[in-house]
Design a protein around this motif. Sequence first.
Motif, PDB file in Angstrom:
ATOM      1  N   SER A  41       0.839  -1.189   0.000  1.00  0.00           N
ATOM      2  CA  SER A  41       0.000   0.000   0.000  1.00  0.00           C
ATOM      3  C   SER A  41       0.878   1.245   0.000  1.00  0.00           C
ATOM      4  O   SER A  41       2.034   1.216   0.432  1.00  0.00           O
ATOM      5  CB  SER A  41      -0.912   0.008   1.229  1.00  0.00           C
ATOM      6  N   ALA A  42       0.329   2.339  -0.492  1.00  0.00           N
ATOM      7  CA  ALA A  42       1.075   3.598  -0.512  1.00  0.00           C
ATOM      8  C   ALA A  42       0.966   4.234   0.861  1.00  0.00           C
ATOM      9  O   ALA A  42       0.090   5.057   1.124  1.00  0.00           O
ATOM     10  CB  ALA A  42       0.520   4.518  -1.589  1.00  0.00           C
ATOM     11  N   SER A  43       1.848   3.830   1.770  1.00  0.00           N
ATOM     12  CA  SER A  43       1.765   4.290   3.154  1.00  0.00           C
ATOM     13  C   SER A  43       3.145   4.277   3.790  1.00  0.00           C
ATOM     14  O   SER A  43       4.063   3.575   3.330  1.00  0.00           O
ATOM     15  CB  SER A  43       0.833   3.388   3.966  1.00  0.00           C
ATOM     16  N   LEU A  44       3.273   5.025   4.858  1.00  0.00           N
ATOM     17  CA  LEU A  44       4.533   5.055   5.591  1.00  0.00           C
ATOM     18  C   LEU A  44       4.871   3.682   6.184  1.00  0.00           C
ATOM     19  O   LEU A  44       6.031   3.261   6.144  1.00  0.00           O
ATOM     20  CB  LEU A  44       4.455   6.126   6.684  1.00  0.00           C
ATOM     21  N   PRO A  45       3.890   2.942   6.741  1.00  0.00           N
ATOM     22  CA  PRO A  45       4.225   1.606   7.244  1.00  0.00           C
ATOM     23  C   PRO A  45       4.808   0.687   6.166  1.00  0.00           C
ATOM     24  O   PRO A  45       5.697  -0.123   6.471  1.00  0.00           O
ATOM     25  CB  PRO A  45       2.878   1.084   7.758  1.00  0.00           C
ATOM     26  N   VAL A  47       6.733   1.520   3.632  1.00  0.00           N
ATOM     27  CA  VAL A  47       8.141   1.881   3.455  1.00  0.00           C
ATOM     28  C   VAL A  47       8.970   1.407   4.638  1.00  0.00           C
ATOM     29  O   VAL A  47      10.032   0.791   4.475  1.00  0.00           O
ATOM     30  CB  VAL A  47       8.285   3.408   3.267  1.00  0.00           C
ATOM     31  N   VAL A  48       8.497   1.645   5.857  1.00  0.00           N
ATOM     32  CA  VAL A  48       9.225   1.221   7.046  1.00  0.00           C
ATOM     33  C   VAL A  48       9.386  -0.298   7.060  1.00  0.00           C
ATOM     34  O   VAL A  48      10.465  -0.826   7.363  1.00  0.00           O
ATOM     35  CB  VAL A  48       8.510   1.711   8.321  1.00  0.00           C
ATOM     36  N   GLY A  49       8.320  -1.015   6.707  1.00  0.00           N
ATOM     37  CA  GLY A  49       8.377  -2.470   6.719  1.00  0.00           C
ATOM     38  C   GLY A  49       9.353  -3.029   5.715  1.00  0.00           C
ATOM     39  O   GLY A  49      10.156  -3.922   6.032  1.00  0.00           O
ATOM     40  N   MET A  50       9.310  -2.514   4.511  1.00  0.00           N
ATOM     41  CA  MET A  50      10.208  -3.039   3.477  1.00  0.00           C
ATOM     42  C   MET A  50      11.654  -2.686   3.770  1.00  0.00           C
ATOM     43  O   MET A  50      12.554  -3.520   3.602  1.00  0.00           O
ATOM     44  CB  MET A  50       9.774  -2.530   2.111  1.00  0.00           C
ATOM     45  N   VAL A  51      11.898  -1.468   4.209  1.00  0.00           N
ATOM     46  CA  VAL A  51      13.262  -1.084   4.553  1.00  0.00           C
ATOM     47  C   VAL A  51      13.757  -1.905   5.741  1.00  0.00           C
ATOM     48  O   VAL A  51      14.924  -2.327   5.784  1.00  0.00           O
ATOM     49  CB  VAL A  51      13.346   0.425   4.853  1.00  0.00           C
ATOM     50  N   GLY A  52      12.870  -2.174   6.693  1.00  0.00           N
ATOM     51  CA  GLY A  52      13.262  -2.984   7.838  1.00  0.00           C
ATOM     52  C   GLY A  52      13.683  -4.386   7.433  1.00  0.00           C
ATOM     53  O   GLY A  52      14.675  -4.919   7.944  1.00  0.00           O
ATOM     54  N   CYS A  53      12.945  -5.004   6.517  1.00  0.00           N
ATOM     55  CA  CYS A  53      13.321  -6.336   6.032  1.00  0.00           C
ATOM     56  C   CYS A  53      14.686  -6.304   5.358  1.00  0.00           C
ATOM     57  O   CYS A  53      15.554  -7.149   5.627  1.00  0.00           O
ATOM     58  CB  CYS A  53      12.269  -6.855   5.056  1.00  0.00           C
ATOM     59  N   HIS A 177       9.077   0.343 -10.717  1.00  0.00           N
ATOM     60  CA  HIS A 177       9.090   1.788 -10.904  1.00  0.00           C
ATOM     61  C   HIS A 177       8.877   2.522  -9.583  1.00  0.00           C
ATOM     62  O   HIS A 177       9.680   3.366  -9.184  1.00  0.00           O
ATOM     63  CB  HIS A 177       8.008   2.173 -11.928  1.00  0.00           C
ATOM     64  N   GLY A 178       7.775   2.237  -8.900  1.00  0.00           N
ATOM     65  CA  GLY A 178       7.449   2.979  -7.701  1.00  0.00           C
ATOM     66  C   GLY A 178       8.240   2.571  -6.478  1.00  0.00           C
ATOM     67  O   GLY A 178       8.575   3.414  -5.635  1.00  0.00           O
ATOM     68  N   LEU A 179       8.561   1.280  -6.356  1.00  0.00           N
ATOM     69  CA  LEU A 179       9.223   0.773  -5.152  1.00  0.00           C
ATOM     70  C   LEU A 179      10.745   0.808  -5.268  1.00  0.00           C
ATOM     71  O   LEU A 179      11.422   1.464  -4.473  1.00  0.00           O
ATOM     72  CB  LEU A 179       8.751  -0.645  -4.853  1.00  0.00           C
ATOM     73  N   VAL A 180      11.291   0.103  -6.254  1.00  0.00           N
ATOM     74  CA  VAL A 180      12.755   0.015  -6.346  1.00  0.00           C
ATOM     75  C   VAL A 180      13.355   1.367  -6.725  1.00  0.00           C
ATOM     76  O   VAL A 180      14.228   1.901  -6.027  1.00  0.00           O
ATOM     77  CB  VAL A 180      13.176  -1.078  -7.340  1.00  0.00           C
ATOM     78  N   LEU A 181      12.874   1.949  -7.828  1.00  0.00           N
ATOM     79  CA  LEU A 181      13.400   3.251  -8.229  1.00  0.00           C
ATOM     80  C   LEU A 181      12.887   4.358  -7.303  1.00  0.00           C
ATOM     81  O   LEU A 181      13.650   5.215  -6.853  1.00  0.00           O
ATOM     82  CB  LEU A 181      12.990   3.569  -9.672  1.00  0.00           C
TER      83      LEU A 181
END
Length: 491
Positions: A41-45, A47-53, A177-181
Amino acid sequence: MADRTAVRIAGEALPRGELWAAAAAVADEVSGARVVAVPGSASLPTVVGMVGCLLGGVTVVPVPADAGPRERAHILTDSKAELWLGEPPAEDGAAGGNGRGLPVVPIDPARRSASTFPEPDPATAAMVMYTSGTTGAPKGVVTSRRAIAACLDALTDAWAWTPDDVLVHGLPLFHIHGLVLGVLGALRVGSPLVHTRRPRPADYAAAAERHGGSLYFGVPTVWSRVCDDPAAAATLGRARLLVSGSAPLPVPVARRLHELTGLVPVERYGMTESLITVAVRADGERRPGWVGLPLPTVATRLASIPDATDVAGSAHGAAAPLGPPGGGDVADVPRDGESVGELQVRGATLFDGYLGLAEATAASWTPDGWFRTGDAAVIDPDGWHRIVGRTSVDLIKSGGYRIGAGEVEAALLAHPAITEAAVVGVADADLGQRIVAYVVGDGTAPVDPDAVSTFVAEQLSVHKRPREVRVVDGLPRNAMGKVQKKLLASS
């Protein structure tokens, strides 16, 4: 630097230092897991979750935010995800409701941890991203940390991307596009990201005014809508660079953007399997309709496509040979800017394989080590690439010729009454396939199918004209704005 905003999504923001501390808290939670699913989802959680992994060395599986129960269950089962990180899907109920009864670990962006983690081996899998599943069940694309780093570093150089940039986009956070880049790229460069949640022209313009947006990502549909909003377009003229990707940018849209913003967007080409392999440089020439040159760590070639004569390249209909019938993996298609071949690539950005699908992985590579993209392209003598389309749906065999759907679509979009166009080949007893065009009018006057067909014939060779023109209210598109041609062809 630690106090500078790293990510802002729909009014919520985290400074860089706090983002890493929040991600470290997530890494603490998922420690010991091998594969974790995160709803995109387009949300702060998110981003935090994926970066945390990634911080903790755990392979992340982004789950499309719009995935239905069947698709989601396939992704979770196929990936062997051990945890569901984030809110469970609303329609699946409370805890454990993610289609497989996985343990649910909530993400709280307000939590902080001072834990540190060793840098994982670059060869380990960073992500398993799933294809769109247009030819069967979605396949899991295993991409290493090394490949992602190589892609982002090459684009950083190509686009002169620096920490002084403010990246703006509203693209989904479960695709390249949206996630990796659009997320990992900004974090790697150190430039703030402003995610607008939706890629609306007014929101893009507001980001320029409020946050100093200088670098904008969008798909062709976004840029087309920007062209329909001159006030928003004028504001985007303050930007340094507009980037278009995920589908070909129609030349009329590129030209209109230039008129309204003073900027010619740069294009790039890539796939889930390859990340970005070809791109236009920020300091280089702009050629609307062309996606640029290979990145420094990538090589490309054109392989012959069996049983065809290429007539797709020239606006005047000049034919050029594709290579010997049955050649398949013979890289003998001339780089003349007209001859069409299958684009094949190799280099540092390529994936490691399809998860659990050894045969499919082997079939996607040539015996001499090139990845078969399945895309048809032309390359000019200077190395510039133009993508014609998918070999499966965008190369039309009609009357003994192979015709590129992209060229016909470009001609249709030059018609003053047409705003969208898609071309497919439909089985025909006489021609093998006949060209059928689906067009969306601008609403000012009825679209005359016969006049449209004649219009194309006057620009291209007569045999490239649509034999049928079907006027529709809209074209079916996926989350990235790509037209789903298989739905048109089966309609």
